[in-house]
Design an enzyme around this catalytic site. Structure first.
Site, PDB file in Angstrom:
ATOM      1  N   LYS A  49       0.780  -1.413  -0.153  1.00 30.61           N
ATOM      2  CA  LYS A  49      -0.016   0.141   0.398  1.00 30.61           C
ATOM      3  C   LYS A  49       1.135   1.470   0.321  1.00 30.61           C
ATOM      4  O   LYS A  49       0.640   1.972  -0.833  1.00 30.61           O
ATOM      5  CB  LYS A  49      -0.992  -0.300   1.078  1.00 30.61           C
ATOM      6  CG  LYS A  49      -2.122  -1.120   1.122  1.00 30.61           C
ATOM      7  CD  LYS A  49      -2.770  -1.336   2.269  1.00 30.61           C
ATOM      8  CE  LYS A  49      -4.104  -2.482   2.233  1.00 30.61           C
ATOM      9  NZ  LYS A  49      -4.390  -3.004   3.272  1.00 30.61           N
ATOM     10  N   GLN A  93      -4.429  -0.918   9.710  1.00 34.16           N
ATOM     11  CA  GLN A  93      -4.655  -2.537   9.150  1.00 34.16           C
ATOM     12  C   GLN A  93      -5.097  -4.140  10.048  1.00 34.16           C
ATOM     13  O   GLN A  93      -4.886  -3.837  11.002  1.00 34.16           O
ATOM     14  CB  GLN A  93      -2.957  -3.026   8.837  1.00 34.16           C
ATOM     15  CG  GLN A  93      -2.511  -4.712   8.043  1.00 34.16           C
ATOM     16  CD  GLN A  93      -3.411  -4.220   6.449  1.00 34.16           C
ATOM     17  OE1 GLN A  93      -3.373  -3.339   5.967  1.00 34.16           O
ATOM     18  NE2 GLN A  93      -4.407  -5.627   6.302  1.00 34.16           N
ATOM     19  N   ASP A 116     -10.756   3.654   3.992  1.00 32.24           N
ATOM     20  CA  ASP A 116     -11.470   1.471   4.348  1.00 32.24           C
ATOM     21  C   ASP A 116     -13.048   1.775   3.998  1.00 32.24           C
ATOM     22  O   ASP A 116     -13.263   0.709   3.666  1.00 32.24           O
ATOM     23  CB  ASP A 116     -11.551   1.280   5.144  1.00 32.24           C
ATOM     24  CG  ASP A 116      -9.439   0.394   5.298  1.00 32.24           C
ATOM     25  OD1 ASP A 116      -9.747   0.366   3.305  1.00 32.24           O
ATOM     26  OD2 ASP A 116      -8.291  -0.471   6.407  1.00 32.24           O
TER      27      ASP A 116
END
Ligand code: NDP
Length: 285
Positions: A49, A93, A116
């Protein structure tokens, strides 16, 4: 033989378009990626990422916190990032170590920086068909379908899996695109039968090669979200690819299908969040 949907190529063109969009901005969007602990798979995801963000001109800030970080300490980090004007997107994460409640952490991220799309406000917006930040994997699937020219309106779509990060938002997006949507899960009584009715089948169960060729309607579009590591080290999806490719009209491979789209959509969400925040600030001033 089914047409192979090349997620790698579609993601590359999305990233190229994002680079141009970022280059045209008067500022550099900032993405903070927080990893708690050193889980090897999560570390790989965070690194990719980070790299992908830098490649399109996003300033990536990786924070690696020790595995014994308390929930309060993580919430304090998030509060600081929420207040930091250089940060447009915050991603934590998952999974998190046991002492930290994922829901509390997700709810602490400011909804405008929630790249997200997991914050309850963004979840509600998606469920209500309103504009908000949308989870990256299902958004990536929608882009694959669009790039392949698949008609969604009136199509029968079956989503295998009902998780908060893939199945449920996937179903909401297909519904918003006017497909007729069925969500199947581990208690569905006739999974093969449900699949055979699908014009569009999205598999997100995490069950290696469970969807067989005989479950697929001739000509159907098959999107395989699953990522499963076999004992011999091979990476496979939830769909038995070789069998399915003989029946389907179009199909995504694993790897090289949905995976690259997820990261590309994370980058897009960061740019969208950056633009939206600046627009709001301008309106308020
Ligand atoms: P979860 O484990 O959270 O959810 C799995 C879902 O599949 C559940 O709803 C479960 O049903 C359902 N399911 C499990 N087994 C069966 C079965 N035998 N029959 C029918 N339904 C079943 O997984 P995620 O949604 O997080 O991820 C799904 C897969 O997608 C994984 O392989 C994951 O690695 C992959 N993934 C890939 C991404 C990418 O970028 N390509 C991103 C995110 C995930 P129930 O609710 O009844 O338990």
């Amino acid at each position: 033989m089914a047409r192979r949907i090349d997620g790698k190529a579609i993601a590359a063109s999305l990233r190229a378009a994002l680079s141009v969009r970022v280059a045209g901005l008067a500022y550099r969007p900032g993405l903070a990626v927080i990893l708690v602990g050193k889980d090897p798979a999560s570390s790989v995801y965070v690194r990719s990422k980070d790299r992908a963000a830098r490649e399109v001109g996003i300033a990536a800030h990786s924070l690696n916190l020790p595995v014994d970080t308390s929930e309060a300490a993580l919430l304090a980090e998030i509060a600081a990032l929420n207040a930091d004007p250089a940060i447009d997107g915050i991603l934590v994460q998952l999974p998190l170590p046991g002492q930290i409640r994922a829901q509390a952490v997700i709810a602490a991220i400011h909804p405008t920086k929630d790249v997200d799309g997991f914050h309850p406000l963004n979840v509600a917006r998606l469920a209500n068909g309103e504009v908000g930040l949308v989870p990256c994997t299902p958004q990536g699937v929608m882009k694959l379908l669009a790039a392949t020219g698949i008609t969604l309106e009136g199509a029968r779509a079956v989503v295998l899996g009902r998780s908060a990060i893939v199945g449920r938002p996937m179903a909401a997006l297909l519904l918003a695109a006017n497909a007729t949507v069925t969500i199947a899960h581990s208690r569905t009584s006739d999974l093969p039968g449900e699949c055979r009715r699908a014009d569009i089948l999205v598999a997100a169960m995490g069950r290696a090669e469970m969807v067989r060729g005989g479950w697929i309607a001739p000509g159907a579009t098959v999107i395989d979200v699953g990522i499963n590591r076999l004992a011999d080290g091979r990476l496979v999806g939830d769909v038995a690819f070789a069998e399915a490719a003989l029946v389907a009209g179009a199909i995504t491979p694993v790897p090289g299908g949905v995976g690259p789209m997820t990261i590309a959509c994370l980058l897009e969400n960061t740019v969208v969040a950056a633009e939206a925040r600046r627009e709001n600030e301008n309106r308020e001033n």
